[in-house]
Design a protein around this motif. Structure first.
Motif, mmCIF file in Angstrom:
data_model
loop_
_atom_site.group_PDB
_atom_site.id
_atom_site.type_symbol
_atom_site.label_atom_id
_atom_site.label_comp_id
_atom_site.label_asym_id
_atom_site.label_seq_id
_atom_site.Cartn_x
_atom_site.Cartn_y
_atom_site.Cartn_z
ATOM 1 N N ARG B 155 0.823 -1.213 0.000
ATOM 2 C CA ARG B 155 0.000 0.000 0.000
ATOM 3 C C ARG B 155 0.855 1.259 0.000
ATOM 4 N N LYS B 156 2.027 1.162 0.661
ATOM 5 C CA LYS B 156 2.940 2.307 0.620
ATOM 6 C C LYS B 156 3.346 2.578 -0.828
ATOM 7 N N ARG B 157 3.631 1.488 -1.540
ATOM 8 C CA ARG B 157 3.982 1.616 -2.953
ATOM 9 C C ARG B 157 2.854 2.297 -3.730
ATOM 10 N N ALA B 158 1.638 1.839 -3.467
ATOM 11 C CA ALA B 158 0.485 2.407 -4.153
ATOM 12 C C ALA B 158 0.366 3.893 -3.834
ATOM 13 N N LEU B 159 0.603 4.233 -2.579
ATOM 14 C CA LEU B 159 0.535 5.642 -2.172
ATOM 15 C C LEU B 159 1.612 6.452 -2.887
ATOM 16 N N GLU B 160 2.777 5.833 -3.027
ATOM 17 C CA GLU B 160 3.850 6.538 -3.711
ATOM 18 C C GLU B 160 3.456 6.831 -5.160
ATOM 19 N N PHE B 161 2.804 5.866 -5.781
ATOM 20 C CA PHE B 161 2.310 6.097 -7.143
ATOM 21 C C PHE B 161 1.319 7.259 -7.167
ATOM 22 N N ALA B 162 0.392 7.236 -6.206
ATOM 23 C CA ALA B 162 -0.624 8.285 -6.171
ATOM 24 C C ALA B 162 0.025 9.656 -6.041
ATOM 25 N N THR B 163 1.052 9.732 -5.182
ATOM 26 C CA THR B 163 1.748 11.000 -4.966
ATOM 27 C C THR B 163 2.462 11.444 -6.230
ATOM 28 N N THR B 164 3.129 10.482 -6.873
ATOM 29 C CA THR B 164 3.847 10.800 -8.106
ATOM 30 C C THR B 164 2.889 11.246 -9.202
ATOM 31 N N LEU B 165 1.777 10.509 -9.333
ATOM 32 C CA LEU B 165 0.817 10.824 -10.395
ATOM 33 C C LEU B 165 0.150 12.174 -10.180
ATOM 34 N N ALA B 166 0.080 12.596 -8.926
ATOM 35 C CA ALA B 166 -0.540 13.881 -8.630
ATOM 36 C C ALA B 166 0.192 15.021 -9.332
ATOM 37 N N LEU B 167 1.467 14.804 -9.626
ATOM 38 C CA LEU B 167 2.242 15.834 -10.326
ATOM 39 C C LEU B 167 2.003 15.782 -11.827
ATOM 40 N N GLU B 168 1.196 14.806 -12.265
ATOM 41 C CA GLU B 168 0.930 14.598 -13.684
ATOM 42 C C GLU B 168 2.206 14.634 -14.506
ATOM 43 N N PRO B 169 3.147 13.773 -14.183
ATOM 44 C CA PRO B 169 4.418 13.806 -14.913
ATOM 45 C C PRO B 169 4.265 13.223 -16.308
ATOM 46 N N GLU B 170 5.043 13.768 -17.211
ATOM 47 C CA GLU B 170 5.070 13.227 -18.568
ATOM 48 C C GLU B 170 5.873 11.943 -18.592
ATOM 49 N N LEU B 171 6.924 11.973 -17.775
ATOM 50 C CA LEU B 171 7.823 10.820 -17.713
ATOM 51 C C LEU B 171 7.954 10.376 -16.267
ATOM 52 N N LEU B 172 7.708 9.088 -16.064
ATOM 53 C CA LEU B 172 7.764 8.516 -14.729
ATOM 54 C C LEU B 172 8.974 7.598 -14.666
ATOM 55 N N LEU B 173 9.800 7.786 -13.660
ATOM 56 C CA LEU B 173 10.949 6.900 -13.527
ATOM 57 C C LEU B 173 10.772 6.069 -12.271
ATOM 58 N N LEU B 174 10.673 4.772 -12.447
ATOM 59 C CA LEU B 174 10.408 3.891 -11.309
ATOM 60 C C LEU B 174 11.648 3.069 -10.981
ATOM 61 N N ASP B 175 12.081 3.178 -9.741
ATOM 62 C CA ASP B 175 13.270 2.447 -9.312
ATOM 63 C C ASP B 175 12.845 1.138 -8.652
ATOM 64 N N GLU B 176 13.020 0.038 -9.353
ATOM 65 C CA GLU B 176 12.640 -1.299 -8.879
ATOM 66 C C GLU B 176 11.294 -1.301 -8.157
ATOM 67 N N PRO B 177 10.233 -0.992 -8.885
ATOM 68 C CA PRO B 177 8.920 -0.900 -8.238
ATOM 69 C C PRO B 177 8.456 -2.218 -7.624
ATOM 70 N N MET B 178 9.015 -3.327 -8.072
ATOM 71 C CA MET B 178 8.564 -4.635 -7.580
ATOM 72 C C MET B 178 9.496 -5.216 -6.515
ATOM 73 N N ALA B 179 10.525 -4.471 -6.154
ATOM 74 C CA ALA B 179 11.516 -5.025 -5.222
ATOM 75 C C ALA B 179 10.861 -5.434 -3.903
ATOM 76 N N GLY B 180 11.198 -6.619 -3.458
ATOM 77 C CA GLY B 180 10.744 -7.087 -2.153
ATOM 78 C C GLY B 180 9.261 -7.371 -2.062
ATOM 79 N N MET B 181 8.625 -7.632 -3.202
ATOM 80 C CA MET B 181 7.184 -7.837 -3.158
ATOM 81 C C MET B 181 6.782 -9.286 -3.347
ATOM 82 N N ALA B 182 5.671 -9.624 -2.735
ATOM 83 C CA ALA B 182 5.110 -10.962 -2.934
ATOM 84 C C ALA B 182 4.459 -11.028 -4.313
#
Lengths: 327, 252
Positions: B155-182
């Protein structure tokens, strides 16, 4: 519908909470104000004024530590520096109390801008060391400069007419002047914490890298909070000089920087009221335990150790946890 | 490839740490509207590359441009303003702020300054509605009033996405978004990435080739600080050099 109410209930409770917390805080401020308005009639006014000055000093310091996430180990420079300026202005130039405090405050702001703009380039312990180094420079300047009176300090600082009109030489009259300044200062800090600026500050404290990636130029915010903190620490020092009618090396000494750290930690750095409680406790100890002589420091140390062991979040922090309300 | 097709481009990007070449002469073109993955075994220089592109590190040599604008010497906070926002490997939320406040901090930047310390934070209520919408988008509505630090990892990851998307970025850079996930979280986040990639460009760094297989349009494989191979999943996964690079770390 039943489903909705079931999942809706806790959410409701949470959305209601932010409404009630400010009310709680305002209630505490009101209680504090009533207490301090009545206090000089049954407690020694000079002691109370000392508590007030240190409460403002600790709150100003904590704005930087608790909300800006920056540990300064040189806040004595602003506190003591401003006390010299205010004392000198009142004694040599005949400044009225409010102008003397204002001048001391302004000097602390300038000093804060100079020291802050250099210190915020470093982080963590290095930041603390840089602030300490600058504070030591201010200390030695105060020791050597002719206008500070060296070891003697500036003594017999007069309490001139307030606004050039009102005679507030008497302790009890002067008390209300000090109360107005310190209470106003603490309220201002409360507002700063709960401003758009304060919100960004908390974000930077919580995660600096993330704040940068969201586009915040964090160094500007750090500098701004540093200057505000230094300025209000200066207000406290400038006022204290008029209370004791004395500006001395004690207030620029590094132990004063340490004392304010202690006050904030003891009361709770992530709290609004913690630094006030911490300041009151330390000042009361220094006053009432004065008979123990050098043992006061030992007692202070012991209390600090106990506090760190038992109340990791400070006294007010722990109370806030019990009440499940941010204080 | 014409210039308008490329949103982010690195030319001869090199980073040297005291005697150690972490990234060497990397050329990278990220196509507008694509999901581009950068993968490689441990120590391949992915994270360094990522930090160079997001300006958290300064390259020793080479140039980086975003939308045709040279950003090689820009500050990290300034590129966010251009519309290029990064995430972090350890999910970056503000733990002592509520979920809603987390998103609001991002929206708040639109006010410009934010140095108005004398004003009540009630002026930020204007962003509540939009922040709530962003929170809803990632399925965190029920947690809006919760402190972010108390959320589960996913959920923290999801929140981070929400925060990032709030800036309406043209380009999103994700650093190992799946790291440590089930596994189930990986699927959820994959779906989320796919969904948010509409009208956006995404560059992501991953350790594991398989998780980016269905997701990315183009994969760049790094090894020892250099580009080893580039292409779609089919091309890259059959490349003998790539297989070799991954053997020994258990991904053969």
């Amino acid at each position: 519908m039943t489903d909705q109410t079931m999942s809706g209930a806790p959410v409701n409770e949470k959305t209601r909470q932010p409404l009630r917390v400010p009310v709680l805080h305002m209630g505490i401020f009101a209680a504090l104000l009533i207490f301090f308005l009545a206090a000089p009639f049954f407690l020694y006014p000079v002691f109370l004024m000392k508590v007030l000055c240190f409460a403002l000093f600790a709150c100003a310091f904590n704005l930087l530590l608790g909300y800006g996430g920056l540990l300064s180990f040189g806040h004595a420079a602003f506190f003591g520096g401003a006390s010299y300026i205010s004392a000198h202005a009142a004694k040599m130039w005949g400044f009225t109390p409010e102008l003397a405090v204002l001048l001391g405050t302004g000097a602390a702001a300038v000093l804060g801008l100079v020291i802050g703009s250099l210190a915020i380039r470093r982080q963590g312990i290095y930041f603390a060391m840089v602030t300490l180094a600058f504070a030591q420079m201010v200390f030695f300047f105060s020791l050597q400069a002719p206008f500070t009176g060296g070891e003697d300090g500036i003594q017999a600082v007069p309490r001139n007419l307030l606004f050039g009109l009102f005679d507030i030489r008497h302790d009890r009259a002067f008390y209300f002047f000090v109360l107005a300044i310190c209470f106003g200062g603490v309220l201002l800090i409360y507002r700063i914490i709960h401003s758009p600026f304060g919100q960004v500050l908390k974000a930077i404290r919580e995660n600096e890298q993330r704040s940068i990636s969201l586009g915040y130029q964090v160094n500007r915010y750090k500098l701004a909070v540093f200057v505000i903190s230094a300025t209000l620490a200066g207000t406290a020092g400038a006022t204290k000089a008029l209370v004791f009618q004395l500006a001395s090396l004690t207030d620029v000494h590094w132990t004063m920087s340490g004392e304010v750290v202690l006050m904030a930690l003891l009361g709770g750095i992530h709290t609004i009221f913690g630094p006030i409680a911490g300041a009151a406790l330390i000042v009361a100890m220094q006053n009432y335990f004065a008979g123990f002589g050098a043992w006061v420091t030992v007692l202070q140390g012991a209390i600090f150790v106990i506090a760190v062991l038992l109340f990791r979040e400070g006294i007010v922090g722990v109370i806030g946890k019990w009440l499940k309300k941010p204080l | 490839m014409s210039d308008t097709d490329v949103i982010l481009s690195a030319k001869g990007m090199t980073k040297q740490f005291a005697g150690f070449m972490a990234v060497k002469d990397v050329n990278l073109d990220v196509k507008r509207g694509s999901i581009h993955a950068m993968i490689g075994p441990n120590g391949a220089g992915k994270t360094t590359c990522f930090n160079l592109l997001t300006k958290f590190l300064q390259p020793t040599a080479g140039s980086i441009s975003f939308n045709g604008k040279d950003i090689t010497t820009m500050a990290a906070s300034d590129i966010a303003r251009l519309g290029m926002v990064r995430s972090f490997q350890i999910s970056a939320v503000f733990p002592k702020l509520t979920v809603l406040e987390n998103v609001r901090v991002a929206l708040q930047r639109r006010r410009g300054g934010n140095f108005d310390f004398w004003r009540s934070q009630r002026v930020l209520n204007q962003f509540d509605e939009e922040a709530m919408r962003r929170v809803e988008e990632v399925g965190l509505t029920d947690f809006a009033g919760e402190l972010a630090g108390e959320l589960s990892y996913g959920r923290k990851r999801a929140l981070e996405f929400a925060t990032t998307l709030a800036l309406e970025p043209e380009l999103l850079l994700l650093d190992e978004p799946m790291a440590g996930m089930a596994q189930e979280d990986i699927e959820r986040i994959s779906a989320l990435i796919k969904r948010i990639s509409a009208n956006r460009t995404i560059l992501m760094v991953e350790h594991n080739l398989s998780v980016v297989a269905d997701l990315s349009d183009k994969i760049t494989v790094l090894a020892r600080g250099q580009v080893l191979a580039e292409g779609d999943y089919e091309t890259v996964s059959n490349d003998p050099r790539v297989i070799e690079a991954y053997i020994g770390v258990g991904h053969g």
